[in-house]
Every structure is written in C-alpha cells, then in structure tokens.
Write a protein that holds these residues in place. Sequence first.
Motif, PDB file in Angstrom:
ATOM      1  N   GLN A  26      -7.897  10.940  -7.973  1.00 26.32           N
ATOM      2  CA  GLN A  26      -9.323  11.033  -7.656  1.00 26.32           C
ATOM      3  C   GLN A  26      -9.701  10.048  -6.544  1.00 26.32           C
ATOM      4  N   VAL A  27      -9.214   8.818  -6.662  1.00 27.96           N
ATOM      5  CA  VAL A  27      -9.518   7.801  -5.643  1.00 27.96           C
ATOM      6  C   VAL A  27      -8.669   8.026  -4.390  1.00 27.96           C
ATOM      7  N   GLN A  28      -7.410   8.385  -4.570  1.00 22.02           N
ATOM      8  CA  GLN A  28      -6.544   8.671  -3.416  1.00 22.02           C
ATOM      9  C   GLN A  28      -7.146   9.775  -2.550  1.00 22.02           C
ATOM     10  N   ASP A  29      -7.622  10.843  -3.188  1.00 18.47           N
ATOM     11  CA  ASP A  29      -8.186  11.970  -2.442  1.00 18.47           C
ATOM     12  C   ASP A  29      -9.492  11.592  -1.744  1.00 18.47           C
ATOM     13  N   ILE A 100      -6.253   1.704   5.778  1.00 19.03           N
ATOM     14  CA  ILE A 100      -5.479   0.675   5.077  1.00 19.03           C
ATOM     15  C   ILE A 100      -5.826   0.777   3.594  1.00 19.03           C
ATOM     16  N   TRP A 101      -4.792   0.936   2.794  1.00 20.07           N
ATOM     17  CA  TRP A 101      -4.917   1.116   1.343  1.00 20.07           C
ATOM     18  C   TRP A 101      -4.447  -0.170   0.670  1.00 20.07           C
ATOM     19  N   ALA A 102      -5.366  -0.876   0.007  1.00 16.96           N
ATOM     20  CA  ALA A 102      -5.041  -2.142  -0.655  1.00 16.96           C
ATOM     21  C   ALA A 102      -5.451  -2.046  -2.123  1.00 16.96           C
ATOM     22  N   CYS A 103      -4.688  -1.246  -2.852  1.00 16.69           N
ATOM     23  CA  CYS A 103      -5.006  -0.966  -4.255  1.00 16.69           C
ATOM     24  C   CYS A 103      -4.442  -2.070  -5.145  1.00 16.69           C
TER      25      CYS A 103
END
Length: 196
Positions: A26-29, A100-103
């Motif tokens: 859900q968050v990735q999309d 930039i993905w900083a999960c």
Amino acid sequence: MDKTIEYYNRNVEAFVSETVDVDFSQVQDLFLQMLPEKSRILDFGCGSGRDTKYFSDRGYFVEPVDGSLEICKSAAGRTGIPVRNMLFQELCEQQKYDGIWACASILHLSKLDLFDVIEKMANALKSNGVIYASFKYGFFEGERNGRYFTDFTEESFVKFIEGMKRLTIQKIWVTGDVRSERGKEQWLNIIMRKAD
C-alpha cells in the motif's frame, strides 16, 4: 551509530526473517505513483531487500545501500542486485534520483546527523523528486534494544524540517506496525517533494 550497525551485523537472520515477507504494498504503491515510470530510486537503508525487489520487479532502476555489511550480503543474495555498503552520512550524489526510499532506516540517526542527512538526500534528488521516510511514533531519542532511535510525531517532524526550504511535505500519516506481533506500535510516514 556503530552500535546500531553491529546490532544488524549480529542479528541479520532474525531481522530479515521478520521483515522480508511483510506486505507493504500500500505504501510502496503510493510512493511509486508519485514517480515517473522506470525512474531511478535509492533504497536508502535497504534492510532485507524487500522494497528493492518490489520496485525492481515493477521496472524501476533501484540502487540499494545499507550500513551493515551483513545486511548488504543478505539483500544482494535475495534480490540479485549489488548492494553498496555505506553510511547515510556518506551520500554525496547530486540530482541523481527520482525517488529516495528510507523505510525505517534514517530513524537510527541522531537529530543532529539526521538534519544533515536529509539535506544530502535533497541534494541527491532530481528536481521534483520524492522522499519517503518512516519513523517510530513518539518523542523518544536514544538507545533502545541495542539500537539508536529518533522518534517523531507529526508536529515534531514538521518543526524539525522547518529550515529545509527545498522540501515540502506532500503527505504525513500514522499507521500501525504491519508485523502482526507488534501490537499497538505506531509509525509516522512522510512523503516529501523537492521544490526546486
């Protein structure tokens, strides 16, 4: 920071097993919807490689990095993509990434280091680029369970980035932990866009 990296080096198998199969689509999309197709993403603190694989499988060019050498080896083996071993503070690219993905990654920095690193992240973004970051929800800063954490609420994060004129918050929201055994633990999710 060294103690946090050592924690991941020592506990790589347990960490990977509890995060690699979590459904975070859900968050990735939501993040991907804000990017051009087939764009370049920095997975900034890639952990198990779950998100790198998700983005790569959908046609995005992903560069994963992590501060823990053991995590890098594990994620590279799982994704088939080389993972660069580097600290957040070592980011020096200029206008390279669309996203930039900083999960659950930069939350391990002190507030002092975090401000500088977010500035570096803004430098590394192309114009109109997007950052996703997540933090544990609350007011704590310090060592917890062998790792360093900086927690935020909506208000404290907005105040924290007041001086960063190039970044605007597009969305900020709270979610529960997607791992079933984590009960009522809450997370602050933030999507920011580079204004220039």
